[in-house]
Design a protein around this motif. Structure first.
Motif, PDB file in Angstrom:
ATOM      1  N   ALA A   1       8.925  -5.828  -2.625  1.00  0.00           N
ATOM      2  CA  ALA A   1      10.274  -6.249  -3.022  1.00  0.00           C
ATOM      3  C   ALA A   1      10.886  -7.161  -1.968  1.00  0.00           C
ATOM      4  O   ALA A   1      11.509  -8.186  -2.287  1.00  0.00           O
ATOM      5  N   TRP A   2      10.727  -6.795  -0.713  1.00  0.00           N
ATOM      6  CA  TRP A   2      11.247  -7.639   0.371  1.00  0.00           C
ATOM      7  C   TRP A   2      10.482  -8.951   0.446  1.00  0.00           C
ATOM      8  O   TRP A   2      11.058 -10.021   0.675  1.00  0.00           O
ATOM      9  N   LEU A   3       9.157  -8.874   0.231  1.00  0.00           N
ATOM     10  CA  LEU A   3       8.350 -10.084   0.297  1.00  0.00           C
ATOM     11  C   LEU A   3       8.692 -11.048  -0.835  1.00  0.00           C
ATOM     12  O   LEU A   3       8.590 -12.264  -0.666  1.00  0.00           O
ATOM     13  N   ILE A   4       9.054 -10.511  -1.996  1.00  0.00           N
ATOM     14  CA  ILE A   4       9.451 -11.398  -3.097  1.00  0.00           C
ATOM     15  C   ILE A   4      10.665 -12.227  -2.695  1.00  0.00           C
ATOM     16  O   ILE A   4      10.731 -13.435  -2.960  1.00  0.00           O
ATOM     17  N   LEU A   5      11.623 -11.588  -2.044  1.00  0.00           N
ATOM     18  CA  LEU A   5      12.795 -12.330  -1.565  1.00  0.00           C
ATOM     19  C   LEU A   5      12.390 -13.369  -0.531  1.00  0.00           C
ATOM     20  O   LEU A   5      12.865 -14.511  -0.548  1.00  0.00           O
ATOM     21  N   ARG A   6      11.514 -12.967   0.383  1.00  0.00           N
ATOM     22  CA  ARG A   6      11.051 -13.912   1.409  1.00  0.00           C
ATOM     23  C   ARG A   6      10.279 -15.068   0.790  1.00  0.00           C
ATOM     24  O   ARG A   6      10.435 -16.226   1.191  1.00  0.00           O
ATOM     25  N   ALA A   7       9.426 -14.748  -0.191  1.00  0.00           N
ATOM     26  CA  ALA A   7       8.642 -15.799  -0.848  1.00  0.00           C
ATOM     27  C   ALA A   7       9.551 -16.758  -1.609  1.00  0.00           C
ATOM     28  O   ALA A   7       9.341 -17.980  -1.592  1.00  0.00           O
ATOM     29  N   PHE A   8      10.576 -16.217  -2.286  1.00  0.00           N
ATOM     30  CA  PHE A   8      11.532 -17.069  -3.003  1.00  0.00           C
ATOM     31  C   PHE A   8      12.257 -17.985  -2.015  1.00  0.00           C
ATOM     32  O   PHE A   8      12.410 -19.190  -2.263  1.00  0.00           O
ATOM     33  N   ALA A   9      12.693 -17.407  -0.904  1.00  0.00           N
ATOM     34  CA  ALA A   9      13.397 -18.210   0.107  1.00  0.00           C
ATOM     35  C   ALA A   9      12.478 -19.284   0.675  1.00  0.00           C
ATOM     36  O   ALA A   9      12.899 -20.426   0.901  1.00  0.00           O
TER      37      ALA A   9
ATOM     38  N   ALA B   1       6.077 -23.566  11.587  1.00  0.00           N
ATOM     39  CA  ALA B   1       7.071 -23.072  12.546  1.00  0.00           C
ATOM     40  C   ALA B   1       8.442 -23.696  12.304  1.00  0.00           C
ATOM     41  O   ALA B   1       9.473 -23.083  12.603  1.00  0.00           O
ATOM     42  N   LEU B   2       8.476 -24.911  11.741  1.00  0.00           N
ATOM     43  CA  LEU B   2       9.742 -25.598  11.512  1.00  0.00           C
ATOM     44  C   LEU B   2      10.401 -25.209  10.196  1.00  0.00           C
ATOM     45  O   LEU B   2      11.628 -25.286  10.067  1.00  0.00           O
ATOM     46  N   LEU B   3       9.610 -24.785   9.208  1.00  0.00           N
ATOM     47  CA  LEU B   3      10.160 -24.504   7.879  1.00  0.00           C
ATOM     48  C   LEU B   3      11.263 -23.444   7.867  1.00  0.00           C
ATOM     49  O   LEU B   3      12.223 -23.574   7.105  1.00  0.00           O
ATOM     50  N   PRO B   4      11.182 -22.354   8.675  1.00  0.00           N
ATOM     51  CA  PRO B   4      12.274 -21.373   8.648  1.00  0.00           C
ATOM     52  C   PRO B   4      13.634 -21.954   9.017  1.00  0.00           C
ATOM     53  O   PRO B   4      14.672 -21.408   8.640  1.00  0.00           O
ATOM     54  N   LEU B   5      13.642 -23.070   9.769  1.00  0.00           N
ATOM     55  CA  LEU B   5      14.898 -23.696  10.147  1.00  0.00           C
ATOM     56  C   LEU B   5      15.404 -24.654   9.081  1.00  0.00           C
ATOM     57  O   LEU B   5      16.558 -25.104   9.132  1.00  0.00           O
ATOM     58  N   TYR B   6      14.560 -24.950   8.111  1.00  0.00           N
ATOM     59  CA  TYR B   6      14.754 -26.134   7.273  1.00  0.00           C
ATOM     60  C   TYR B   6      15.807 -25.958   6.193  1.00  0.00           C
ATOM     61  O   TYR B   6      16.763 -26.732   6.109  1.00  0.00           O
ATOM     62  N   THR B   7      15.635 -24.931   5.337  1.00  0.00           N
ATOM     63  CA  THR B   7      16.421 -24.872   4.108  1.00  0.00           C
ATOM     64  C   THR B   7      17.814 -24.282   4.285  1.00  0.00           C
ATOM     65  O   THR B   7      18.638 -24.391   3.373  1.00  0.00           O
ATOM     66  N   LEU B   8      18.104 -23.669   5.411  1.00  0.00           N
ATOM     67  CA  LEU B   8      19.411 -23.048   5.601  1.00  0.00           C
ATOM     68  C   LEU B   8      20.531 -24.087   5.537  1.00  0.00           C
ATOM     69  O   LEU B   8      21.547 -23.900   4.868  1.00  0.00           O
TER      70      LEU B   8
ATOM     71  N   LEU C   1      18.328 -16.597   2.525  1.00  0.00           N
ATOM     72  CA  LEU C   1      17.675 -17.366   3.592  1.00  0.00           C
ATOM     73  C   LEU C   1      18.097 -16.866   4.961  1.00  0.00           C
ATOM     74  O   LEU C   1      17.267 -16.715   5.867  1.00  0.00           O
ATOM     75  N   ALA C   2      19.403 -16.619   5.128  1.00  0.00           N
ATOM     76  CA  ALA C   2      19.895 -16.144   6.423  1.00  0.00           C
ATOM     77  C   ALA C   2      19.283 -14.792   6.784  1.00  0.00           C
ATOM     78  O   ALA C   2      18.955 -14.540   7.955  1.00  0.00           O
ATOM     79  N   LEU C   3      19.104 -13.924   5.774  1.00  0.00           N
ATOM     80  CA  LEU C   3      18.548 -12.589   6.045  1.00  0.00           C
ATOM     81  C   LEU C   3      17.042 -12.631   6.267  1.00  0.00           C
ATOM     82  O   LEU C   3      16.527 -12.024   7.211  1.00  0.00           O
ATOM     83  N   THR C   4      16.328 -13.357   5.393  1.00  0.00           N
ATOM     84  CA  THR C   4      14.871 -13.322   5.456  1.00  0.00           C
ATOM     85  C   THR C   4      14.287 -14.202   6.557  1.00  0.00           C
ATOM     86  O   THR C   4      13.175 -13.961   7.018  1.00  0.00           O
ATOM     87  N   LYS C   5      15.017 -15.225   6.962  1.00  0.00           N
ATOM     88  CA  LYS C   5      14.475 -16.150   7.956  1.00  0.00           C
ATOM     89  C   LYS C   5      15.189 -16.075   9.295  1.00  0.00           C
ATOM     90  O   LYS C   5      14.918 -16.882  10.189  1.00  0.00           O
ATOM     91  N   PHE C   6      16.091 -15.110   9.443  1.00  0.00           N
ATOM     92  CA  PHE C   6      16.884 -15.058  10.672  1.00  0.00           C
ATOM     93  C   PHE C   6      15.996 -14.923  11.901  1.00  0.00           C
ATOM     94  O   PHE C   6      16.092 -15.700  12.857  1.00  0.00           O
ATOM     95  N   ILE C   7      15.121 -13.920  11.898  1.00  0.00           N
ATOM     96  CA  ILE C   7      14.286 -13.678  13.086  1.00  0.00           C
ATOM     97  C   ILE C   7      13.157 -14.697  13.211  1.00  0.00           C
ATOM     98  O   ILE C   7      12.485 -14.756  14.242  1.00  0.00           O
ATOM     99  N   HIS C   8      12.938 -15.498  12.172  1.00  0.00           N
ATOM    100  CA  HIS C   8      11.874 -16.501  12.207  1.00  0.00           C
ATOM    101  C   HIS C   8      12.387 -17.873  12.649  1.00  0.00           C
ATOM    102  O   HIS C   8      11.652 -18.856  12.549  1.00  0.00           O
TER     103      HIS C   8
END
Length: 617
Positions: A222-230, A381-388, A434-441
């Motif tokens: 369930a968490w991964l689905i959110l991460r994958a969507f983001a 490595a750059l993608l987590p910064l990208y879509t926010l 995005l803020a929740l799933t990619k924060f630590i990344h």
């Protein structure tokens, strides 16, 4: 020579009256402003699969419904941006929409998010293009090219920066061919792969590495689905570019821009869903061993290693590199709007000789190069910064359109407000995800940088406001005639370079001119005095002793003393300076003139005149 070299690199200057001739037709504008959005299909599916595979290969089938959800969001956002194009044909995008309808601070937040996003657009696109090139090299038996990824990325950034400095006419012709080759290659691969699969069957591809499912698979899935969507929401990056550059289209600009946006959305949806469906159909997964991209594996499985595979990979690499043009098209223009509104330095509002915002282009190129070096040209490595930043601007822009449509109360405004409201709601939900799933990344970096940028915008605006208030004539008093003028000529010795300064002092203040020499060594004062009688031009000389060998302090004290003698006196300090004939010869001299000028202008606030004496070769 430097002027000739500049002409060789950038071309001849373009007159202002030729600006309208460079406006683009729809087919050229699609290549120039859509390359970022269209090229995202090269890594959006892979980003989804890279997250899902963490829970095991049994979750990879979820990539298709996730892609369908992303496609629905993409269509809604696209429709909302069509409304923005017709409402704001002058361009400006989310910054203008949010500022006019939501207020200054929301507008600045949208602007800061977009500036960050445009820098990341260049860094991610270039890095992904380099990844496509190294994947091709690895498939052809040259895996060692990966070691030069950062160097290749920097070369590409320098090249595309230069192309943008040349102007829109040159880059429009250059960008069209790779973009259309890429689109036709992807569509052709999808069509051929589907026909081949249903007639011949899937080819034999290397099986994915076995991954043990985690213990609590349901919760993590369930968490991964959110991460994958983001992660897959990178497919939406760049779709705002056309609305930011409506004025670059040929008339009728708004209608042509809206048509181009619709064509871009259709192509993007088709390619994104097609690649995701083929990845499921052919069982392609991210390969962490060889780092070969999913698109490369698909093309290799469909066509084999041959001319068509090489063409597709080369086209992919080219459009990914050229996709950085979206950042180069939008960053300088947004910087222009901010500089025009006094939120950025005014230099960013100036157009260069080729009718482009040269300073903004250079700033973007330098910032992207720094990111590429820091992240070693690694797109993952750059993608987590990208879509926010993208979804921050999406949300604010669509909220602004909701308020505008409700305020105008025209035919169809309620329906338009509903569409924008749905888009704003969905974009806001995705932004939180995005803020929740990619924060630590890495998303925390963007979350910190955007408020810092907004604060910087406000500081710059306050500075320009204070300057305007102090320069305003509303509280000004008409200046009184200068009754007494005193000239102080600072000399470093008795030589030819000081003679023009002495003559200027005598001409401006014939009865009140004095030469001043700061004596740093005990024996130098006597030598100056002995030669001054012959070459001093009847100007009295004052020698200031400086026991602590300070040059600036004695001069400031003397000028202050002169100023205090008369209330109606205007003190003018004249600095003789000799100018070397070659640039490197400046390094061989003390540059005391710069020190004295800075001290007198910024501390004492006196009138300072420099008298140059140019040396011959």
């Amino acid at each position: 020579m430097s002027s000739s070299f500049k002409r060789l690199l950038l071309g001849k200057p373009i007159p202002t009256e030729s600006e309208n001739r460079d406006q683009l037709r729809k087919h050229t504008a699609l290549a120039v402003f859509s390359s970022d959005a269209l090229s995202s299909v090269a890594y959006a599916t892979e980003a989804i699969l890279a997250v899902l595979i963490i829970a095991g290969t049994f979750t990879l089938g979820l990539s298709l419904p996730i892609s369908l959800a992303i496609t629905a969001l993409l269509v809604i956002v696209g429709i909302s941006y069509r409304q923005t194009i017709h409402a704001y044909p002058g361009g400006g995008g989310a910054y203008i929409v949010a500022r006019e309808n939501l207020g200054v601070v929301p507008g600045l937040v949208a602007a800061g998010a977009l500036l960050v996003d445009y820098v990341l657009t260049v860094a991610v696109s270039i890095s992904a293009g380099v990844a496509a090139i190294t994947s091709l090299a690895g498939a052809l038996g040259y895996p060692g090219l990966r070691e030069y990824g950062v160097g290749l990325a920097l070369i590409f950034i320098a090249t595309i920066t230069l192309l943008n400095l040349r102007g829109i006419r040159d880059k429009g012709l250059l960008f069209a061919l790779p973009t259309y080759i890429f689109v036709l290659s992807i569509l052709g691969m999808i069509a051929y792969a589907l026909i081949r699969y249903f007639i011949v069957g899937a080819p034999d591809l290397p099986p994915p590495a076995s991954i043990e499912p985690p213990v609590n698979a349901e919760l993590i899935s369930a968490w991964l689905i959110l991460r994958a969507f983001a992660a897959g929401c990178t497919a939406l990056t760049g779709i705002e570019a056309i609305s930011d550059n409506v004025q670059d289209f040929k008339p009728p600009a708004a209608r042509n821009a809206a048509t181009t946006l619709t064509v871009m959305i259709v192509l993007l949806v088709t390619m994104f869903l097609g690649i995701t469906y083929l990845a499921n159909l052919y069982g392609v997964t991210p390969n962490s061993v060889t780092n070969e991209t999913v698109l490369s594996q698909l093309a290799r499985g469909v066509f084999g290693i041959g001319p068509i595979y090489v063409l597709l990979q080369v086209a992919t690499a080219l459009i990914l590199v050229l996709a950085a043009n979206t950042g180069y098209a939008d960053f300088p223009r947004l910087a222009f709007f901010l500089a025009r509104d006094r939120f950025l330095p005014r230099q960013l509002a100036n157009r260069g000789e080729r009718l482009v915002f040269s300073n903004g282009i250079l700033v973007l190129g330098i910032a992207a190069a720094v990111l590429v070096v820091l992240f070693q040209a690694n797109p993952i490595a750059l993608l987590p910064l990208y879509t926010l930043g993208v979804f921050t601007s999406f949300t604010l822009s669509q909220l602004g359109m909701v308020r505008r449509n409700l305020r105008t109360q025209t035919n169809g405004s309620e329906r338009a407000a509903l569409i924008s409201g749905i888009g704003a709601l969905l974009s806001g939900v995705v932004l939180v995800m995005l803020a929740l799933t990619k924060f630590i990344h890495g998303a925390w970096i963007v979350i910190i940088v955007i408020p810092i940028l907004v604060l910087g915008f406000q500081v710059i605006a306050r500075h320009y406001t204070r300057v305007a208030e102090q320069l305003s004539l509303t509280t000004a008093v008409r200046p009184q005639p200068i009754r007494r003028l005193t000239a102080v000529v600072l000399v470093s010795g008795v030589h030819k370079g000081m003679l023009p300064a002495l003559e200027l002092g005598r001409a401006l203040a014939p009865d009140n001119v004095t030469a001043v020499y700061v004596n740093l060594e005990p024996d130098q004062g006597m030598r100056i005095r002995s030669r001054w009688e012959e070459w001093g031009c009847d100007v009295p000389l004052v020698v200031l002793d400086s026991p602590y060998r300070s040059l600036v302090t004695p001069v400031l004290k003397y000028v202050q003393e002169i100023e205090g003698r008369y209330r109606d006196d205007q003190v003018m300090v004249i600095l003789p300076e000799f100018i070397p004939s070659r640039w490197w010869e400046h390094l061989l001299h003390n540059q005391t003139g710069l020190l004295l000028r800075a001290a007198l202008m910024f501390r004492a606030g006196k009138t300072v005149i420099s008298v140059p004496y140019k040396l011959e070769r």
